[in-house]
Design an enzyme around this catalytic site. Structure first.
Site, PDB file in Angstrom:
ATOM      1  N   ASP A  98      -1.569   8.447   4.692  1.00 14.80           N
ATOM      2  CA  ASP A  98      -2.521   9.563   4.679  1.00 14.80           C
ATOM      3  C   ASP A  98      -3.952   9.130   4.417  1.00 14.80           C
ATOM      4  OD1 ASP A  98      -2.282   8.767   2.055  1.00 14.80           O
ATOM      5  OD2 ASP A  98      -0.964  10.421   1.499  1.00 14.80           O
ATOM      6  N   GLU A 120       5.985   7.507   7.074  1.00 13.40           N
ATOM      7  CA  GLU A 120       5.824   8.266   5.823  1.00 13.40           C
ATOM      8  C   GLU A 120       5.266   9.666   6.123  1.00 13.40           C
ATOM      9  OE1 GLU A 120       2.914   7.636   2.436  1.00 13.40           O
ATOM     10  OE2 GLU A 120       4.531   6.377   1.713  1.00 13.40           O
ATOM     11  N   GLU A 134      -6.199  13.143   1.146  1.00 18.56           N
ATOM     12  CA  GLU A 134      -4.935  12.712   1.754  1.00 18.56           C
ATOM     13  C   GLU A 134      -4.067  13.871   2.247  1.00 18.56           C
ATOM     14  OE1 GLU A 134      -6.151  11.619  -1.146  1.00 18.56           O
ATOM     15  OE2 GLU A 134      -6.480   9.475  -0.834  1.00 18.56           O
ATOM     16  N   HIS A 211      -6.833   5.264  -9.589  1.00 18.50           N
ATOM     17  CA  HIS A 211      -7.878   5.121  -8.578  1.00 18.50           C
ATOM     18  C   HIS A 211      -8.227   6.387  -7.811  1.00 18.50           C
ATOM     19  CE1 HIS A 211      -5.456   5.492  -4.905  1.00 18.50           C
ATOM     20  NE2 HIS A 211      -4.481   4.950  -5.599  1.00 18.50           N
ATOM     21  N   HIS A 244      -8.836  -1.201  -9.914  1.00 19.58           N
ATOM     22  CA  HIS A 244      -9.186  -1.007  -8.501  1.00 19.58           C
ATOM     23  C   HIS A 244     -10.657  -1.399  -8.289  1.00 19.58           C
ATOM     24  CE1 HIS A 244      -9.921   1.167  -4.736  1.00 19.58           C
ATOM     25  NE2 HIS A 244      -8.617   1.339  -4.605  1.00 19.58           N
TER      26      HIS A 244
HETATM   27  C1  UD1 Z   1      -8.214   4.670  -0.360  1.00 17.48           C
HETATM   28  C2  UD1 Z   1      -7.496   5.841   0.298  1.00 17.48           C
HETATM   29  C3  UD1 Z   1      -6.438   6.405  -0.629  1.00 17.48           C
HETATM   30  C4  UD1 Z   1      -5.502   5.315  -1.128  1.00 17.48           C
HETATM   31  C5  UD1 Z   1      -6.307   4.177  -1.728  1.00 17.48           C
HETATM   32  C6  UD1 Z   1      -5.384   3.044  -2.088  1.00 17.48           C
HETATM   33  C7  UD1 Z   1      -8.819   7.262   1.806  1.00 17.48           C
HETATM   34  C8  UD1 Z   1      -9.741   8.399   1.922  1.00 17.48           C
HETATM   35  N1  UD1 Z   1      -8.460   6.919   0.561  1.00 17.48           N
HETATM   36  O1  UD1 Z   1      -8.934   5.186  -1.464  1.00 17.48           O
HETATM   37  O2  UD1 Z   1      -5.676   7.369   0.077  1.00 17.48           O
HETATM   38  O3  UD1 Z   1      -4.649   5.867  -2.102  1.00 17.48           O
HETATM   39  O4  UD1 Z   1      -7.259   3.707  -0.775  1.00 17.48           O
HETATM   40  O5  UD1 Z   1      -5.995   2.141  -2.955  1.00 17.48           O
HETATM   41  O6  UD1 Z   1      -8.426   6.692   2.796  1.00 17.48           O
HETATM   42  N2  UD1 Z   1     -13.282  -1.740  -2.443  1.00 17.48           N
HETATM   43  C9  UD1 Z   1     -13.616  -3.074  -2.424  1.00 17.48           C
HETATM   44  N3  UD1 Z   1     -12.694  -3.957  -1.921  1.00 17.48           N
HETATM   45  C10 UD1 Z   1     -11.486  -3.586  -1.446  1.00 17.48           C
HETATM   46  C11 UD1 Z   1     -11.160  -2.227  -1.492  1.00 17.48           C
HETATM   47  C12 UD1 Z   1     -12.064  -1.313  -1.977  1.00 17.48           C
HETATM   48  O7  UD1 Z   1     -14.683  -3.458  -2.832  1.00 17.48           O
HETATM   49  O8  UD1 Z   1     -10.699  -4.444  -1.003  1.00 17.48           O
HETATM   50  C13 UD1 Z   1     -14.268  -0.756  -2.979  1.00 17.48           C
HETATM   51  C14 UD1 Z   1     -15.438  -0.505  -2.024  1.00 17.48           C
HETATM   52  O9  UD1 Z   1     -16.619  -0.358  -2.769  1.00 17.48           O
HETATM   53  C15 UD1 Z   1     -15.055   0.839  -1.396  1.00 17.48           C
HETATM   54  C16 UD1 Z   1     -14.369   1.535  -2.574  1.00 17.48           C
HETATM   55  O10 UD1 Z   1     -13.615   0.504  -3.204  1.00 17.48           O
HETATM   56  O11 UD1 Z   1     -16.175   1.542  -0.934  1.00 17.48           O
HETATM   57  C17 UD1 Z   1     -13.489   2.701  -2.228  1.00 17.48           C
HETATM   58  O12 UD1 Z   1     -12.595   2.403  -1.167  1.00 17.48           O
HETATM   59  P1  UD1 Z   1     -12.046   3.617  -0.209  1.00 17.48           P
HETATM   60  O13 UD1 Z   1     -11.069   3.035   0.764  1.00 17.48           O
HETATM   61  O14 UD1 Z   1     -13.178   4.386   0.357  1.00 17.48           O
HETATM   62  O15 UD1 Z   1     -11.327   4.606  -1.192  1.00 17.48           O
HETATM   63  P2  UD1 Z   1     -10.114   4.410  -2.184  1.00 17.48           P
HETATM   64  O16 UD1 Z   1     -10.437   5.233  -3.383  1.00 17.48           O
HETATM   65  O17 UD1 Z   1      -9.808   2.977  -2.338  1.00 17.48           O
HETATM   66  N1  UDP Z   2      -0.359  -2.938  -5.936  1.00 13.23           N
HETATM   67  C1  UDP Z   2      -0.603  -4.317  -5.862  1.00 13.23           C
HETATM   68  N2  UDP Z   2      -1.469  -4.881  -6.744  1.00 13.23           N
HETATM   69  C2  UDP Z   2      -2.108  -4.169  -7.708  1.00 13.23           C
HETATM   70  C3  UDP Z   2      -1.870  -2.760  -7.785  1.00 13.23           C
HETATM   71  C4  UDP Z   2      -0.998  -2.184  -6.883  1.00 13.23           C
HETATM   72  O1  UDP Z   2      -0.027  -4.995  -5.000  1.00 13.23           O
HETATM   73  O2  UDP Z   2      -2.878  -4.750  -8.479  1.00 13.23           O
HETATM   74  C5  UDP Z   2       0.520  -2.315  -4.938  1.00 13.23           C
HETATM   75  C6  UDP Z   2       1.647  -1.468  -5.499  1.00 13.23           C
HETATM   76  O3  UDP Z   2       2.785  -2.246  -5.744  1.00 13.23           O
HETATM   77  C7  UDP Z   2       1.855  -0.452  -4.389  1.00 13.23           C
HETATM   78  C8  UDP Z   2       0.491  -0.311  -3.759  1.00 13.23           C
HETATM   79  O4  UDP Z   2      -0.276  -1.417  -4.200  1.00 13.23           O
HETATM   80  O5  UDP Z   2       2.734  -0.937  -3.389  1.00 13.23           O
HETATM   81  C9  UDP Z   2      -0.150   0.993  -4.147  1.00 13.23           C
HETATM   82  O6  UDP Z   2      -1.502   0.996  -3.789  1.00 13.23           O
HETATM   83  P1  UDP Z   2      -2.523   2.041  -4.368  1.00 13.23           P
HETATM   84  O7  UDP Z   2      -2.094   2.474  -5.721  1.00 13.23           O
HETATM   85  O8  UDP Z   2      -3.864   1.413  -4.241  1.00 13.23           O
HETATM   86  O9  UDP Z   2      -2.465   3.227  -3.316  1.00 13.23           O
HETATM   87  P2  UDP Z   2      -1.550   4.559  -3.180  1.00 13.23           P
HETATM   88  O10 UDP Z   2      -0.127   4.139  -3.097  1.00 13.23           O
HETATM   89  O11 UDP Z   2      -1.843   5.423  -4.365  1.00 13.23           O
HETATM   90  O12 UDP Z   2      -2.041   5.204  -1.929  1.00 13.23           O
END
Ligand code: UD1
Ligand code: UDP
Length: 373
Positions: A98, A120, A134, A211, A244
């Site tokens: 999602d 999913e 989501e 997060h 995160h």
């Molecule tokens: C996203 C997803 C959420 C999912 C989550 C898993 C959307 C709208 N949200 O949310 O559904 O649960 O990922 O973790 O798709 N960043 C880094 N490096 C990385 C990843 C993230 O620096 O490898 C930082 C960046 O500043 C980025 C911010 O995290 O702008 C947020 O990332 P974003 O994908 O926009 O939203 P999440 O809250 O991670």
């Molecule tokens: N996970 C990981 N390393 C971490 C934290 C989470 O590999 O430090 C894995 C966890 O086992 C799960 C997935 O990341 O499979 C969940 O990701 P996240 O919580 O970012 O997203 P969500 O599932 O809430 O969309």
């Protein structure tokens, strides 16, 4: 016979975890072959997780920006994926879950009249803003997808209630269980010992992740504050919190949890490292979707830091308890479970409600049949 190409879209950490078994299964097919396209909505974490499975991205769209907004991110995903599909025709596209990458990946494939499989499918809270965005992304994907791959019977029912044709719905289980089963025999306690120190291995481990966009700001501060209180009140515990990389998460969480002796903050862990921590955990505090499923499969009690969950199967199975982001409630429930009551023991039963570890193979078989008819 030339194998038909299936584009597997990944963008974020959970998509990388849950698509890894699908990529592995497609690679074994004699009829289909995978091409892994990463939007890199999560630039570091997507590569980190695929690396945990020994997988590489075939095409990287590099859309991530620090502190990205939903609208800017969505625009970049559509533009870059649109161009990619125009230049690289594929037989089918698979999206997972999602996220922005999943929804706009599906929509973009639709613009190119490429059939879409939604892995999913059918998760719902029926609350438009929880989780945000989501709930809307996955609902809209229900209208876009050609094949729906719900993890559970309840998810099948929800799709049917939205008038999605029964013959397009395939109950497969959740591929997260495939990922977990593949990784567990490959991970050891060594990374955890390195993180918390040998002496702390005897303490009760509380694993924390947080997060969600709808919790940023005050609710997340309440969660961090509650975690600090639990750590201070329970010297026999060690709290491990892989933070995160979202700057909005870090700004809130770090100042409230730094400098507490039994709290360890760390960078996101690779999948094997994280599972070794989860296996060792006494209690989990998390708002993660994937962690709720993995903890249910392993029989690890989770206090879910959200007002609602689309993983009710885990609540019914006993492993999950919704506590939201109220600091007092989080502290009270954590302390209750840390006392090792009968209530705690009831939450420790492993359950296969989310899958049996063979979901990816099922999905590939369905696609092989559909694409050769
Ligand atoms: C996203 C997803 C959420 C999912 C989550 C898993 C959307 C709208 N949200 O949310 O559904 O649960 O990922 O973790 O798709 N960043 C880094 N490096 C990385 C990843 C993230 O620096 O490898 C930082 C960046 O500043 C980025 C911010 O995290 O702008 C947020 O990332 P974003 O994908 O926009 O939203 P999440 O809250 O991670
Ligand atoms: N996970 C990981 N390393 C971490 C934290 C989470 O590999 O430090 C894995 C966890 O086992 C799960 C997935 O990341 O499979 C969940 O990701 P996240 O919580 O970012 O997203 P969500 O599932 O809430 O969309």
């Amino acid at each position: 016979m030339k194998r038909q190409t299936v584009a597997v879209i990944v963008g974020t950490r959970p998509e990388a975890v849950k698509m890894a078994p699908v990529i592995q299964a497609l690679a074994k097919s004699k009829i289909l072959r995978p091409i892994t396209v990463s939007t890199s909505q999560h630039q570091q974490m997507t590569h980190q997780i695929l690396g945990s499975f020994g997988l590489k991205v075939d095409h990287d769209l590099r859309v991530m920006r620090k502190g990205q907004t939903l609208w800017d991110l969505s625009g970049r995903v559509v533009t870059k994926l649109g161009r990619y599909f125009a230049a690289n025709p594929v037989a089918a596209v698979l999206v997972q879950g999602d996220t922005t990458s999943a929804f706009f990946g599906g929509l973009c494939a639709f613009y190119h009249k490429i059939p879409v499989g939604h892995i999913e499918a059918g998760l719902r809270t029926h609350e438009m803003y929880s989780p945000f965005p989501e709930e809307m992304n996955r609902t809209l994907l229900g209208a876009v997808a050609t094949w729906h791959f719900p993890p559970t019977q309840d998810a099948v029912k929800r799709l049917r209630a939205e008038n999605i044709a029964a013959e397009t719905i395939y109950l497969t289980g959740n591929t997260v269980v495939d990922a977990l089963r593949w990784m567990v025999p490959r991970c050891s306690d060594a990374p955890l010992r390195k993180l918390i120190g040998t002496a702390a291995m005897k303490k009760k481990l509380i694993l924390v992740t947080c997060h969600r966009r709808e919790s940023l700001g005050k609710p997340m501060a309440a969660v961090a504050g509650a975690t600090a209180t639990v750590a201070r009140e329970n010297a026999d515990t060690v709290v491990l919190f892989p933070v995160h990389p979202n700057p909005a998460v870090r700004q809130t969480v770090m100042p409230l949890l730094e400098n507490i002796p039994n709290v360890v903050l760390c960078e996101p862990l690779d999948y094997g490292q994280f599972l070794s921590c989860l296996k060792h955990a006494y209690l989990v505090l998390s708002d993660s979707g994937g962690v709720q499923e993995e903890a249910t499969a392993l029989g690890k009690p989770v206090l879910v830091l959200r007002e609602s969950t689309e993983r009710q199967e885990g609540v019914k199975a006993g492993a999950l308890k919704l506590v939201g982001t109220d600091a007092k409630l989080i502290v009270r429930e954590s302390n209750r479970l840390l006392r090792g009551s009968a209530a705690y023991q009831r939450m420790c039963r492993a359950s296969n409600v989310f899958g049996d570890g063979r979901s990816a193979a099922r999905i590939v078989k369905i696609l092989e049949r559909a694409l050769t008819e």
